[in-house]
Scaffold this motif. Structure first.
Motif, PDB file in Angstrom:
ATOM      1  N   GLN A  29       0.818  -1.204   0.000  1.00 51.90           N
ATOM      2  CA  GLN A  29       0.000   0.000   0.000  1.00 51.90           C
ATOM      3  C   GLN A  29       0.862   1.268   0.000  1.00 51.90           C
ATOM      4  O   GLN A  29       1.705   1.445   0.865  1.00 51.90           O
ATOM      5  CB  GLN A  29      -0.908   0.015   1.224  1.00 51.90           C
ATOM      6  CG  GLN A  29      -1.883  -1.137   1.256  1.00 51.90           C
ATOM      7  CD  GLN A  29      -2.694  -1.138   2.542  1.00 51.90           C
ATOM      8  OE1 GLN A  29      -2.487  -0.323   3.421  1.00 51.90           O
ATOM      9  NE2 GLN A  29      -3.607  -2.079   2.646  1.00 51.90           N
ATOM     10  N   VAL A  30       0.617   2.108  -0.982  1.00 54.48           N
ATOM     11  CA  VAL A  30       1.261   3.417  -1.036  1.00 54.48           C
ATOM     12  C   VAL A  30       0.128   4.433  -1.123  1.00 54.48           C
ATOM     13  O   VAL A  30      -0.639   4.420  -2.078  1.00 54.48           O
ATOM     14  CB  VAL A  30       2.211   3.559  -2.244  1.00 54.48           C
ATOM     15  CG1 VAL A  30       2.808   4.946  -2.306  1.00 54.48           C
ATOM     16  CG2 VAL A  30       3.306   2.500  -2.179  1.00 54.48           C
ATOM     17  N   PRO A  31       0.011   5.309  -0.132  1.00 43.76           N
ATOM     18  CA  PRO A  31      -1.087   6.279  -0.138  1.00 43.76           C
ATOM     19  C   PRO A  31      -1.015   7.220  -1.330  1.00 43.76           C
ATOM     20  O   PRO A  31       0.062   7.475  -1.882  1.00 43.76           O
ATOM     21  CB  PRO A  31      -0.881   7.070   1.162  1.00 43.76           C
ATOM     22  CG  PRO A  31       0.067   6.281   1.972  1.00 43.76           C
ATOM     23  CD  PRO A  31       0.860   5.432   1.036  1.00 43.76           C
ATOM     24  N   LYS A  32      -2.159   7.736  -1.705  1.00 41.51           N
ATOM     25  CA  LYS A  32      -2.231   8.709  -2.794  1.00 41.51           C
ATOM     26  C   LYS A  32      -1.343   9.900  -2.447  1.00 41.51           C
ATOM     27  O   LYS A  32      -1.327  10.380  -1.326  1.00 41.51           O
ATOM     28  CB  LYS A  32      -3.674   9.161  -2.971  1.00 41.51           C
ATOM     29  CG  LYS A  32      -3.888  10.054  -4.164  1.00 41.51           C
ATOM     30  CD  LYS A  32      -5.347  10.368  -4.343  1.00 41.51           C
ATOM     31  CE  LYS A  32      -5.534  11.253  -5.560  1.00 41.51           C
ATOM     32  NZ  LYS A  32      -6.950  11.494  -5.835  1.00 41.51           N
ATOM     33  N   GLY A  33      -0.568  10.366  -3.430  1.00 40.82           N
ATOM     34  CA  GLY A  33       0.313  11.505  -3.221  1.00 40.82           C
ATOM     35  C   GLY A  33       1.701  11.113  -2.748  1.00 40.82           C
ATOM     36  O   GLY A  33       2.528  11.968  -2.457  1.00 40.82           O
TER      37      GLY A  33
END
Length: 98
Positions: A29-33
């Protein structure tokens, strides 16, 4: 891969450190932004940094140096910066406060 904690000198750094810990536990998981970056000379550690770092002159310098030495083909499949982890942490910490 261990958890990398950046120095917490203000609230933004604390948020960034918390995000890094969260992303290390949830590798996919890589958060948006944000963008995942693999850092290290031999053993690669995964960092999650704000996309805005890509426009910062210090970060661009790291990318250029890595490209000149090692090109763009990396076995990790992501953005890889071949520098010592402590140097990366030092530079990104400066970027947080500039």
């Amino acid at each position: 891969m261990g958890i990398i904690r950046l120095p917490c000198l203000n609230s933004n750094a604390k948020k960034f450190s918390k995000l890094q810990s969260h992303c290390n536990r949830h590798q996919s998981q890589v958060p948006k932004g944000y963008i995942a970056v693999y850092v290290g000379e031999i053993h690669k550690t995964r960092f999650v940094v704000p996309i805005s770092f890509l426009q910062h002159p210090l970060f661009q310098s790291l990318l250029r140096q890595s490209e000149e030495e090692f090109g763009f083909e990396h076995s990790m499949g992501g953005l890889t910066i071949t520098c010592p982890e402590d140097a990366f942490i030092n530079i990104t910490s400066k970027m947080l406060f500039s």
